[in-house]
Design a protein around this motif. Structure first.
Motif, mmCIF file in Angstrom:
data_model
loop_
_atom_site.group_PDB
_atom_site.id
_atom_site.type_symbol
_atom_site.label_atom_id
_atom_site.label_comp_id
_atom_site.label_asym_id
_atom_site.label_seq_id
_atom_site.Cartn_x
_atom_site.Cartn_y
_atom_site.Cartn_z
ATOM 1 N N THR A 13 -19.068 -38.462 -15.185
ATOM 2 C CA THR A 13 -19.413 -39.262 -14.012
ATOM 3 C C THR A 13 -18.214 -39.506 -13.090
ATOM 4 O OG1 THR A 13 -19.072 -41.306 -15.256
ATOM 5 C CG2 THR A 13 -21.328 -40.398 -15.183
ATOM 6 N N GLY A 14 -17.097 -38.884 -13.380
ATOM 7 C CA GLY A 14 -15.899 -39.099 -12.560
ATOM 8 C C GLY A 14 -16.109 -38.753 -11.095
ATOM 9 N N PHE A 15 -16.776 -37.647 -10.819
ATOM 10 C CA PHE A 15 -16.977 -37.245 -9.430
ATOM 11 C C PHE A 15 -17.915 -38.214 -8.701
ATOM 12 C CE2 PHE A 15 -19.666 -35.145 -6.266
ATOM 13 C CZ PHE A 15 -18.704 -34.994 -5.279
ATOM 14 N N ILE A 16 -19.081 -38.492 -9.262
ATOM 15 C CA ILE A 16 -20.022 -39.369 -8.567
ATOM 16 C C ILE A 16 -19.476 -40.787 -8.467
ATOM 17 C CG2 ILE A 16 -21.435 -39.814 -10.630
ATOM 18 C CD1 ILE A 16 -22.552 -39.765 -6.903
ATOM 19 N N ASN A 17 -18.755 -41.247 -9.475
ATOM 20 C CA ASN A 17 -18.157 -42.580 -9.379
ATOM 21 C C ASN A 17 -17.084 -42.612 -8.288
ATOM 22 O OD1 ASN A 17 -19.779 -43.724 -11.323
ATOM 23 N ND2 ASN A 17 -18.316 -43.403 -12.970
ATOM 24 N N GLY A 18 -16.302 -41.549 -8.169
ATOM 25 C CA GLY A 18 -15.292 -41.476 -7.114
ATOM 26 C C GLY A 18 -15.917 -41.459 -5.735
ATOM 27 N N ALA A 19 -16.925 -40.610 -5.553
ATOM 28 C CA ALA A 19 -17.609 -40.537 -4.255
ATOM 29 C C ALA A 19 -18.300 -41.861 -3.933
ATOM 30 C CB ALA A 19 -18.620 -39.384 -4.261
ATOM 31 N N SER A 20 -18.919 -42.473 -4.934
ATOM 32 C CA SER A 20 -19.577 -43.770 -4.731
ATOM 33 C C SER A 20 -18.558 -44.838 -4.344
ATOM 34 C CB SER A 20 -20.308 -44.199 -6.005
ATOM 35 O OG SER A 20 -21.381 -43.337 -6.274
#
Length: 127
Positions: free
Chosen positions: A82-89
């Protein structure tokens, strides 16, 4: 919201360019995006504009949106990562890829954002 005003708002109209929102001055009234009775699609348009101008170009603290997206895709688009979606979020919700470390507060609705991300990718046939 200066760019939005320049390309789509009152400034475009005043300078003789085509404008889809000729009566909205986004610089003087950025809240027009959320005002009741405003154009119903305006939130989506403003969000998309923000995504193009702030999220996709984001680079801070060694975290670059495009590089992180490529890394996540090249690694198989694993929804357990979830690193990418958490970063974008975080960029969208708090202005940085790693809230609360930027001092703007905790990420709001992280679990829902992950779930919605999965739904969109599934609807697009990518998962």
């Amino acid at each position: 919201f200066g760019k939005l005003n320049f390309f789509m708002g009152k400034r475009a109209a005043q300078e003789g360019r085509a404008s889809i929102y000729p009566d909205i001055d986004f610089c003087r009234n950025p809240g027009a995006i959320c005002e009741p009775g405003g154009p119903p699609e305006l939130k989506w348009v403003a969000g998309f504009f923000y995504w193009l101008n702030a999220v996709q170009t984001y680079s801070s603290g060694g975290w670059m949106y495009k590089a992180e997206l490529e890394k996540w895709v090249d690694s198989g688009m694993n929804m357990q990562d979830t690193g990418f979606i958490n970063g974008a979020s975080g960029i969208v919700n708090r202005g940085c890829h790693n809230p609360p470390n930027c001092g703007t507060g905790e990420l709001h609705g992280g679990a829902s954002r992950i779930d919605n991300f999965r739904k969109v990718l599934t609807a697009m046939g990518l998962l």
